[in-house]
Design a protein around this motif. Structure first.
Motif, mmCIF file in Angstrom:
data_model
loop_
_atom_site.group_PDB
_atom_site.id
_atom_site.type_symbol
_atom_site.label_atom_id
_atom_site.label_comp_id
_atom_site.label_asym_id
_atom_site.label_seq_id
_atom_site.Cartn_x
_atom_site.Cartn_y
_atom_site.Cartn_z
ATOM 1 N N VAL A 118 0.835 -1.201 0.000
ATOM 2 C CA VAL A 118 0.000 0.000 0.000
ATOM 3 C C VAL A 118 0.870 1.252 0.000
ATOM 4 O O VAL A 118 0.550 2.242 -0.674
ATOM 5 C CB VAL A 118 -0.962 0.004 1.200
ATOM 6 N N GLU A 119 1.971 1.228 0.720
ATOM 7 C CA GLU A 119 2.877 2.382 0.721
ATOM 8 C C GLU A 119 3.416 2.654 -0.673
ATOM 9 O O GLU A 119 3.507 3.807 -1.103
ATOM 10 C CB GLU A 119 4.026 2.141 1.702
ATOM 11 N N GLN A 120 3.772 1.604 -1.396
ATOM 12 C CA GLN A 120 4.254 1.773 -2.773
ATOM 13 C C GLN A 120 3.182 2.396 -3.660
ATOM 14 O O GLN A 120 3.446 3.298 -4.448
ATOM 15 C CB GLN A 120 4.688 0.420 -3.344
ATOM 16 N N PHE A 121 1.955 1.915 -3.512
ATOM 17 C CA PHE A 121 0.844 2.444 -4.305
ATOM 18 C C PHE A 121 0.548 3.890 -3.923
ATOM 19 O O PHE A 121 0.284 4.730 -4.784
ATOM 20 C CB PHE A 121 -0.393 1.579 -4.075
ATOM 21 N N LYS A 124 2.493 6.198 -2.897
ATOM 22 C CA LYS A 124 3.470 7.145 -3.447
ATOM 23 C C LYS A 124 3.079 7.573 -4.855
ATOM 24 O O LYS A 124 3.322 8.700 -5.262
ATOM 25 C CB LYS A 124 4.863 6.509 -3.456
ATOM 26 N N LYS A 125 2.459 6.643 -5.581
ATOM 27 C CA LYS A 125 2.048 6.931 -6.955
ATOM 28 C C LYS A 125 0.707 7.646 -7.009
ATOM 29 O O LYS A 125 0.464 8.463 -7.881
ATOM 30 C CB LYS A 125 1.970 5.614 -7.738
ATOM 31 N N SER A 126 -0.192 7.325 -6.062
ATOM 32 C CA SER A 126 -1.533 7.910 -6.048
ATOM 33 C C SER A 126 -1.861 8.406 -4.639
ATOM 34 O O SER A 126 -2.761 7.869 -3.975
ATOM 35 C CB SER A 126 -2.568 6.872 -6.492
ATOM 36 N N PRO A 127 -1.153 9.433 -4.151
ATOM 37 C CA PRO A 127 -1.289 9.847 -2.750
ATOM 38 C C PRO A 127 -2.684 10.315 -2.365
ATOM 39 O O PRO A 127 -3.149 10.054 -1.263
ATOM 40 C CB PRO A 127 -0.264 10.977 -2.617
ATOM 41 N N GLY A 128 -3.386 10.998 -3.252
ATOM 42 C CA GLY A 128 -4.693 11.532 -2.903
ATOM 43 C C GLY A 128 -5.801 10.520 -2.846
ATOM 44 O O GLY A 128 -6.907 10.820 -2.377
ATOM 45 N N LYS A 162 11.068 -8.849 15.938
ATOM 46 C CA LYS A 162 12.219 -8.887 15.039
ATOM 47 C C LYS A 162 11.768 -8.865 13.583
ATOM 48 O O LYS A 162 12.320 -8.131 12.753
ATOM 49 C CB LYS A 162 13.059 -10.133 15.313
ATOM 50 N N LYS A 163 10.752 -9.650 13.260
ATOM 51 C CA LYS A 163 10.289 -9.755 11.877
ATOM 52 C C LYS A 163 9.554 -8.497 11.406
ATOM 53 O O LYS A 163 9.553 -8.181 10.216
ATOM 54 C CB LYS A 163 9.359 -10.965 11.725
ATOM 55 N N LEU A 164 8.929 -7.780 12.333
ATOM 56 C CA LEU A 164 8.131 -6.607 11.957
ATOM 57 C C LEU A 164 8.825 -5.291 12.289
ATOM 58 O O LEU A 164 8.244 -4.221 12.078
ATOM 59 C CB LEU A 164 6.775 -6.642 12.688
ATOM 60 N N ALA A 165 10.048 -5.342 12.760
ATOM 61 C CA ALA A 165 10.720 -4.180 13.354
ATOM 62 C C ALA A 165 10.640 -2.919 12.500
ATOM 63 O O ALA A 165 10.244 -1.848 12.979
ATOM 64 C CB ALA A 165 12.184 -4.525 13.653
ATOM 65 N N GLY A 166 11.018 -3.026 11.229
ATOM 66 C CA GLY A 166 11.074 -1.829 10.381
ATOM 67 C C GLY A 166 9.728 -1.151 10.234
ATOM 68 O O GLY A 166 9.603 0.066 10.408
ATOM 69 N N ASN A 167 8.696 -1.941 9.918
ATOM 70 C CA ASN A 167 7.371 -1.358 9.717
ATOM 71 C C ASN A 167 6.719 -0.906 11.017
ATOM 72 O O ASN A 167 5.984 0.076 11.039
ATOM 73 C CB ASN A 167 6.468 -2.370 8.999
ATOM 74 N N LEU A 168 7.007 -1.610 12.130
ATOM 75 C CA LEU A 168 6.493 -1.166 13.419
ATOM 76 C C LEU A 168 7.056 0.205 13.758
ATOM 77 O O LEU A 168 6.305 1.113 14.184
ATOM 78 C CB LEU A 168 6.883 -2.161 14.518
ATOM 79 N N LYS A 169 8.321 0.378 13.548
ATOM 80 C CA LYS A 169 8.957 1.643 13.881
ATOM 81 C C LYS A 169 8.440 2.788 13.016
ATOM 82 O O LYS A 169 8.153 3.885 13.513
ATOM 83 C CB LYS A 169 10.489 1.511 13.742
ATOM 84 N N ARG A 170 8.324 2.541 11.701
ATOM 85 C CA ARG A 170 7.891 3.592 10.792
ATOM 86 C C ARG A 170 6.471 4.058 11.087
ATOM 87 O O ARG A 170 6.130 5.213 10.823
ATOM 88 C CB ARG A 170 7.950 3.111 9.331
ATOM 89 N N HIS A 171 5.656 3.188 11.671
ATOM 90 C CA HIS A 171 4.283 3.568 11.951
ATOM 91 C C HIS A 171 4.025 3.851 13.429
ATOM 92 O O HIS A 171 2.874 3.916 13.863
ATOM 93 C CB HIS A 171 3.334 2.475 11.438
ATOM 94 N N GLY A 172 5.096 4.056 14.163
ATOM 95 C CA GLY A 172 4.954 4.523 15.539
ATOM 96 C C GLY A 172 4.623 3.476 16.560
ATOM 97 O O GLY A 172 4.209 3.789 17.675
ATOM 98 N N TYR A 173 4.808 2.208 16.215
ATOM 99 C CA TYR A 173 4.546 1.126 17.166
ATOM 100 C C TYR A 173 5.868 0.686 17.780
ATOM 101 O O TYR A 173 6.672 0.025 17.123
ATOM 102 C CB TYR A 173 3.877 -0.064 16.466
ATOM 103 N N GLN A 174 6.108 1.048 19.005
ATOM 104 C CA GLN A 174 7.382 0.746 19.653
ATOM 105 C C GLN A 174 7.198 -0.385 20.661
ATOM 106 O O GLN A 174 6.198 -0.424 21.354
ATOM 107 C CB GLN A 174 7.925 1.997 20.357
#
Length: 312
Positions: A213-216, A218-222, A300-312
């Motif tokens: 969804v993040e990739q999409f 970026k192309k169609s933000p609105g 460990k498996k979700l670390a990057g996406n958890l961090k980017r979306h504010g889930y610590q």
């Protein structure tokens, strides 16, 4: 739909070999220019177990909105077959498309007469013949059957988060409600509901949904409104008002009530909480449901996406 009717759609025509081999490169219209302005549905997407059904039930309480049970892979498969079977006559393309919906294991929950949809779609004038119009007629007939006062339709199929490029080909002006929930709660909910075969599979589903969804976007933000489950259940009115503004529909206070609402799939076990009052009691349940080792593995498996979306 009985087995005879289903078979009609699963084997909708006798393929003419010569036509298929000689004309398969002929293109068919996914959506006409005029239809791009008129057929503008919305889709509730994101990983499963993220409040998608809760959002559907809330929107279904709005008089203007109708959202049938999930369509699973019917729309994306229909796009591919429209390309593949370019040489078929229109009535055969209608059968192929409706056959994709009929073949989904849960389509009986729509509880509609698919033969009537086939009749209406087959009778379309040439200038209106497109895949988008077939799908639109299907949803319009569901509205006519179950909620005739509704004027717009939506789709709640979390799987489509992974196939948005195909959806966009048919509905270039569609809008998307992107549901995001703490991945640890999503994984624990998948496992508790027995909807994933393993912890690894549940983690992969959440990561893929977030990233696709993040990739999409970026192309169609609105075209995408991101809704965080935790904000939704903690302050439902603010979230629902924002959703209504995004979809250009009027906010109705009854959307926040927990009166029974017809969904067609209310009886499914993993939707058992749909008519209960909105609450935040499920936030953070991963701490109870997952063992210490599972918690470490998930984080460990979700670390990057958890961090980017504010889930610590």
């Amino acid at each position: 739909m009985d087995s005879h009717q289903r078979q009609k759609f699963l084997n909708p025509f006798s393929l003419r070999a010569a036509q298929l081999f000689l004309d398969c490169t002929q293109s068919n219209t996914l959506i006409t220019e005029a239809q791009k302005k008129k057929i503008t549905p919305f889709f509730i997407i994101g990983s499963g177990r993220s409040g998608n059904t809760l959002m559907r039930s809330v929107l279904q309480r709005n008089p203007a909105v109708n959202i049938p049970p999930e369509s699973h892979s019917a729309i994306t498969n229909s796009v591919k077959k429209f390309y593949r079977y370019g040489g078929l006559e229109w009535k055969d393309l209608v059968s192929v498309t409706l056959g994709e919906f009929a073949s989904q294991t849960v389509f009986d929950l729509w509880n509609i007469d698919l033969l009537e949809v086939q009749r209406r779609a087959s009778a379309l004038p040439e200038e209106e013949q497109s895949l988008a119009k077939i799908v639109d007629l299907l949803h319009a007939y569901h509205m006519e059957t179950h909620k005739p006062e509704a004027t717009i339709w939506g789709d709640k199929t979390p799987f489509l988060a992974l196939r948005l490029k195909w959806v966009e080909k048919v509905f270039p002006n569609a809008r998307y409600l992107n549901m995001i929930r703490d991945g640890r709660d999503v994984v624990s909910s998948y496992l508790a509901a027995d909807l994933a075969d393993s912890l690894d599979e549940a983690c992969e589903r959440w990561n893929l949904s977030i990233e696709k969804v993040e990739q999409f976007q970026k192309k169609s933000p609105g075209s995408v409104l991101t809704i965080y489950y935790e904000e939704f259940v903690n302050d439902p009115e603010t979230t629902v008002r924002e959703v209504c503004e995004f979809l250009d529909i009027s906010f109705d206070p009854e959307m926040l009530e927990n009166d029974p609402v017809y969904l067609g799939d209310n009886h499914l076990k993993h939707h058992e909480n749909v008519n209960k009052p909105i609450s935040n009691r499920s936030v953070g349940k991963w701490k109870e449901r997952l063992t210490d080792q599972q918690q470490r593995d998930v984080e460990k498996k979700l670390a990057g996406n958890l961090k980017r979306h504010g889930y610590q």
